[in-house]
Scaffold this motif. Structure first.
Motif, PDB file in Angstrom:
ATOM      1  N   GLU A  84      11.793 -10.172  -3.061  1.00  0.00           N
ATOM      2  CA  GLU A  84      11.778 -10.674  -4.447  1.00  0.00           C
ATOM      3  C   GLU A  84      12.511 -12.172  -4.319  1.00  0.00           C
ATOM      4  N   HIS A  85      12.054 -13.007  -4.936  1.00  0.00           N
ATOM      5  CA  HIS A  85      12.237 -14.394  -4.693  1.00  0.00           C
ATOM      6  C   HIS A  85      12.958 -14.958  -6.202  1.00  0.00           C
ATOM      7  N   GLY A 138      14.878 -22.205  -1.897  1.00  0.00           N
ATOM      8  CA  GLY A 138      15.292 -20.942  -2.835  1.00  0.00           C
ATOM      9  C   GLY A 138      15.750 -19.737  -1.861  1.00  0.00           C
ATOM     10  N   GLY A 139      15.893 -18.728  -2.767  1.00  0.00           N
ATOM     11  CA  GLY A 139      16.489 -17.318  -2.261  1.00  0.00           C
ATOM     12  C   GLY A 139      15.563 -16.143  -2.186  1.00  0.00           C
ATOM     13  N   THR A 144      21.672  -5.313  -3.831  1.00  0.00           N
ATOM     14  CA  THR A 144      21.756  -6.641  -2.968  1.00  0.00           C
ATOM     15  C   THR A 144      21.756  -7.823  -3.794  1.00  0.00           C
ATOM     16  N   GLN A 145      22.791  -8.665  -3.462  1.00  0.00           N
ATOM     17  CA  GLN A 145      22.985  -9.917  -4.132  1.00  0.00           C
ATOM     18  C   GLN A 145      22.173 -10.909  -3.578  1.00  0.00           C
ATOM     19  N   MET A 146      21.829 -12.040  -4.371  1.00  0.00           N
ATOM     20  CA  MET A 146      21.136 -13.296  -4.063  1.00  0.00           C
ATOM     21  C   MET A 146      21.977 -14.317  -4.292  1.00  0.00           C
ATOM     22  N   GLY A 147      22.179 -15.391  -3.211  1.00  0.00           N
ATOM     23  CA  GLY A 147      23.152 -16.482  -3.554  1.00  0.00           C
ATOM     24  C   GLY A 147      24.418 -15.934  -3.762  1.00  0.00           C
ATOM     25  N   SER A 148      25.509 -16.302  -5.014  1.00  0.00           N
ATOM     26  CA  SER A 148      26.574 -15.716  -4.907  1.00  0.00           C
ATOM     27  C   SER A 148      26.690 -14.614  -5.522  1.00  0.00           C
TER      28      SER A 148
END
Length: 335
Positions: A88-89, A248-249, A263-267
């Protein structure tokens, strides 16, 4: 005495060509928030003519689902018409022109990764070819990957493939391909310091660009440090230029129970929380055919699971083109 996690090449490093011509407009950024690498805090360094290599241990191999898969991404993880494989993005991308590089400053965090086979990363992609079978990509950024590294530190990484992640390419220096030329930067090393919520923010600057004289794709870390290059002969489509650049992430959601991963993305916080709370990319630029750094135009934003991870883009005179992105994963709107 604690054993070093790094091995050193014994042979001398030498350029097979002149140092690359940096893109015009690549000025030295004076910044107090540029991140360093944790391994140098101990005073460890490499002799002249060698480069630091992260040691691959038996435990590293055993964590992978298979030896064949170790150090490789799953196929089709960047397809934009599906989310096959649980990838996922939240990204910004440009396409429709010829691109010869990309540059940005990436905010570094320590997102929580809740499963050993999942990861969370933030990176630049330089892309050409078909997503289905002959995709060429060059990738660099930071990632948290317990499977690959055995811990939850954000680590500087690189990746490449020429066949849509089927058989070619790998992370870092786990296969031949990327040629490292710098003995002060360790690919795969933990980044320190990291950003904190409502606290100080830390960046790494990255630039990937095609040397107009020799055609190799070079990687710069920080203000001016040349890390090394991907030789032009590795690629088919990227031998000439890129057709897409992306920032991006990305996370992997491996849950089969019907619940979304945490699961987190970025902060780990949504883009709307803004500075010191949400992760960001700033000063986004691309390199044109004449080796000029230019601001992005005709931007596209994509968050394929916006209730889990989202993105907001902006522009000002200090950060140029920038965006906030990320999220917590599973929440009330992303069950």
């Amino acid at each position: 005495m604690k054993r070093s996690i790094f091995l050193h090449y014994s042979e001398k490093i030498s350029f097979s060509q002149d140092p690359p011509a940096r893109p015009k407009g690549d000025e030295r950024e004076e910044t107090a928030t540029e991140s360093l690498q944790l391994w140098t805090d101990s005073g460890e360094s490499c002799p002249e003519g060698t480069v630091p290599i992260r040691r691959t241990t038996e435990k590293d191999i055993l964590r992978a689902s298979s030896i064949k898969r170790f150090g490789r991404k799953l196929r089709r993880h960047v397809r934009r018409d599906s989310t096959g494989g649980g990838h996922e993005h939240a990204v910004v991308f440009v396409n429709g022109e010829q691109y010869y590089g990309a540059k940005a400053s990436l905010n570094v965090w320590t997102p929580r990764v809740t499963d050993g086979y999942e990861f969370s990363l933030s990176q630049i992609w330089v892309i050409s070819g078909s997503f289905s079978h002959d995709l060429n990509t060059i990738e660099a950024g930071w990632q948290v990957s317990p499977e690959l590294y055995g811990d939850n530190y954000p680590r500087f990484f690189t990746y490449w493939t020429t066949d849509a992640y089927q058989a070619t390419g790998c992370y870092n220096l786990l296969c031949s391909g990327f040629v490292q030329t710098n003995n002060k930067i360790a690919i795969g090393a933990a980044i320190s310091p990291r950003s904190s919520y409502n606290g100080r923010q830390f960046d790494i600057g990255l630039m990937i660009w095609k040397d107009p004289k020799h055609g190799h794709w070079w990687l710069q870390f920080g203000s001016r440090l040349l890390v090394g290059y991907w030789p032009a002969f590795l690629f088919s489509h990227l031998r000439s230029h890129a057709s897409m650049v992306q920032f991006g992430g990305e996370i992997v959601n491996s849950r089969s129970s019907g619940f979304h991963t945490s699961t987190q993305m970025g902060s780990g916080h949504f883009a709307g929380e803004g500075f010191r709370r949400a992760a960001y990319f700033r000063n986004l630029q691309v390199v044109d055919w004449d080796n000029n750094l230019l601001p992005l135009t005709n931007l596209h934003l994509l968050a394929d699971h916006s209730n889990c991870y989202d993105i907001r883009q902006g522009r000002n005179n200090v950060w140029g083109t920038y965006f906030y992105y990320g999220g917590p994963g599973r929440n009330n709107r992303c069950p």
